[in-house]
Design an enzyme around this catalytic site. Sequence first.
Site, short mmCIF file in Angstrom:
data_model
loop_
_atom_site.label_atom_id
_atom_site.label_comp_id
_atom_site.label_asym_id
_atom_site.label_seq_id
_atom_site.Cartn_x
_atom_site.Cartn_y
_atom_site.Cartn_z
N GLU A 93 0.82 -1.22 0.00
CA GLU A 93 0.00 0.00 0.00
C GLU A 93 0.86 1.27 0.00
O GLU A 93 0.76 2.10 0.89
CB GLU A 93 -0.97 -0.03 1.18
CG GLU A 93 -1.99 -1.15 1.02
CD GLU A 93 -3.01 -1.23 2.13
OE1 GLU A 93 -4.20 -1.11 1.84
OE2 GLU A 93 -2.61 -1.42 3.30
N GLU B 4 -4.45 -10.23 -0.14
CA GLU B 4 -5.22 -10.18 1.10
C GLU B 4 -6.68 -10.42 0.75
O GLU B 4 -7.21 -9.82 -0.19
CB GLU B 4 -5.07 -8.83 1.81
CG GLU B 4 -3.67 -8.50 2.29
CD GLU B 4 -3.57 -7.11 2.92
OE1 GLU B 4 -4.60 -6.58 3.38
OE2 GLU B 4 -2.46 -6.55 2.91
#
Length: 718
Positions: A142, A215
């Site tokens: 991220e 994820e």
Amino acid sequence: MEVIPLQVGFRQISIADGIFQINGKRVVLKGVNRHEWHCESGRSLTVETMEQDVQMMKAFNINAVRCSHYPADTKFYHLCDRYGLYVIDEADIETHGMDITQRINELSSSEEWLPTYLDRAKRMVEKNRNHPSIIFWSLGNESGYGENHLKMAQLIKELDPSRLVHYEGEARHLKALGEWQACQASDVVSTMYTSVGEMAEQGERSLTQPHILCEYGHVMGNGPGGLSDYLELFYRYPRLQGGFIWEWIDHGIKSIDHVSGETYYKYGGDFAEEIHDGNFVIDGLLFPDRTPSPALFEYKKVIQPVKITFQLSEQACRITNRFDFRNLASLQAVLQIKEDDQVIFLQELPRIDLLPQEETTISLPEEATLSLAGRAQAVVTLFFFEESAPDFSLEHAVAWEQAIIDQPVKIVQIPKADAFHCSETADELRITLAEQTYIFHKKTGTLSQWIIEGQALLTEPLEMNFWRAPTDNDLLGSEEFGSASIAKEWEVFRIRHLKERVLAFTYEQRPDEIKVEIRRNSMPISLDWGIELSFTYCLSLAGDIRVAVKGTPFGNGPKTLPRIGVQLMMDKEHQNVQWLGLGPHETYPDSCQSGFFDWWERTVPEMHTPYVRPQENGNRMKTKFFRLSKPSGAGLTISGKSLNFSVHHYTLNNLEQATHTNQLETSDAVAVNIDYGVQGLGSASCGPGVLPKYLLQNQAFAFDFQMNYQKEVEGAKQ
């Protein structure tokens, strides 16, 4: 002279026709994200704890680990090499905080920051490249997307051309631009918390790179739901090659309540800090003390390496070997048939010689087929065990599946007395049969009391219940992943504050039964919706109470309901629970693959799932029978075709208000939920909500069940 021993391994990693391969074979990653965490020592783990984790991962069918979001202790890679786990090693780079200022790409595009990016990539690769378990180098987590990622990837390829590069942020960047195309820095398309629907769309795309979920399945509180729907896609579309559950363990900090001495776990906000994420770090497959949660058992079942489909009408079973490299003959198949609680057939089957990803049909043994002949009810289970399994128990099964034979069986009832005695006042109807008395309150329209030999069974009337203590997935929505907080909608429609109004109360006495019929409306104050309810109680001379409940919504109500059922509060001496249904742990509509149909026995406290932040828990699905009894054996039996039920020592209010387990207060009664249905779980705390097929729609419903109280009995399953 210093000697540093190093185990070595050989394998080839490649991409061909958009498919990621190990040694030329397509693999499906059945992984988990792992932070280094211990509830007492924090980020410091012993080798023993690491090995415990790796052994547990292998025992639960997990084959891959993502080091989120930094390289792990070197000793962890040694364990992965030794036991056999694929690893995504991840550089310690994250710029998540920049997203708050809408500048997520800034650092990753900055020349000033380039040396730092390259340094972290270089140190990761040079330190860990001799570990064969590592199959991907990840550029971080991220951190937006920029030129620095391209240069990191280029450096990594120079240092180690044998492995692939992974980075989720590039695919996110391309999606934001509306350009689904091959990534440049990353060798794979990687996304997180992508919905089942969108993953199916991705599977249809003709891209030259495989797609993984770095994820998914956010395990916050009770959940996630829908894991089996993802796995189905991984085997339907070759480019979709699995993913990594978020995450391995709850990040709770062990604490002691100095008043009660009870152990509980702290999280964000418990240390007087001003800025924190609350219980958002309580999101693991393991509880903080490394006890497996129900989610881990669900994941193990969903990713099991054998797909089993019974074809009982043909006395056969369809078998698919989902191992990537092992022949199925390496596992021992065991067939078991049970009638009621008795094993009537148990046999080791001949080894099944089946190559990876191939299918075959096996015939059931003739003796097994003969043992089923003429039986109205039976459960057929096929297990697969490793050679090293200490026994042929469910706990040690690598894979299993069940087929249930369930045809109606007529039960002969024995009358308790020759006749009922009824008395009536303006407020209540009192019905007596032998040593039992049933009291119905006319003004509330409820079964308000059930008296057995002078002792009150109920502490509160049997009431309709549509509410549950919201789960983390109910409470939290995720705008980024298109899921709203369903609990907010439920609050807007005041589902927890429904009020009852009796429309009609009648009863009819016949020679062999009494029928009590009640019509009520259940409505919130000041809103234009509700549910019209009808209750029919049929009391037989055998002491059975058959309860039929119907509901018809009216007005402008919510789309879904948390649950549909009834709740009764009963005498707390009834601490033993036996049931025939899915178990041993909790099951919900989108998290029930691991529910094993059998006879189970627990105590009331053992029926509770101790989520770090208390919430809805403990539901058992597809229940035909359950019983709560005293030590003497006297107890209440409830039966139905396919009920949901749960029992708790805590009131619904307490379960909802408590923020930690030490705030749960043992009630003076046992709360018993008998449910027609419950809402699924989803993973909206960080990801998609409940899939439509698992929603509990606010629409007409009807269900029934039977209650009977027996005095002291011999044996647990009467």
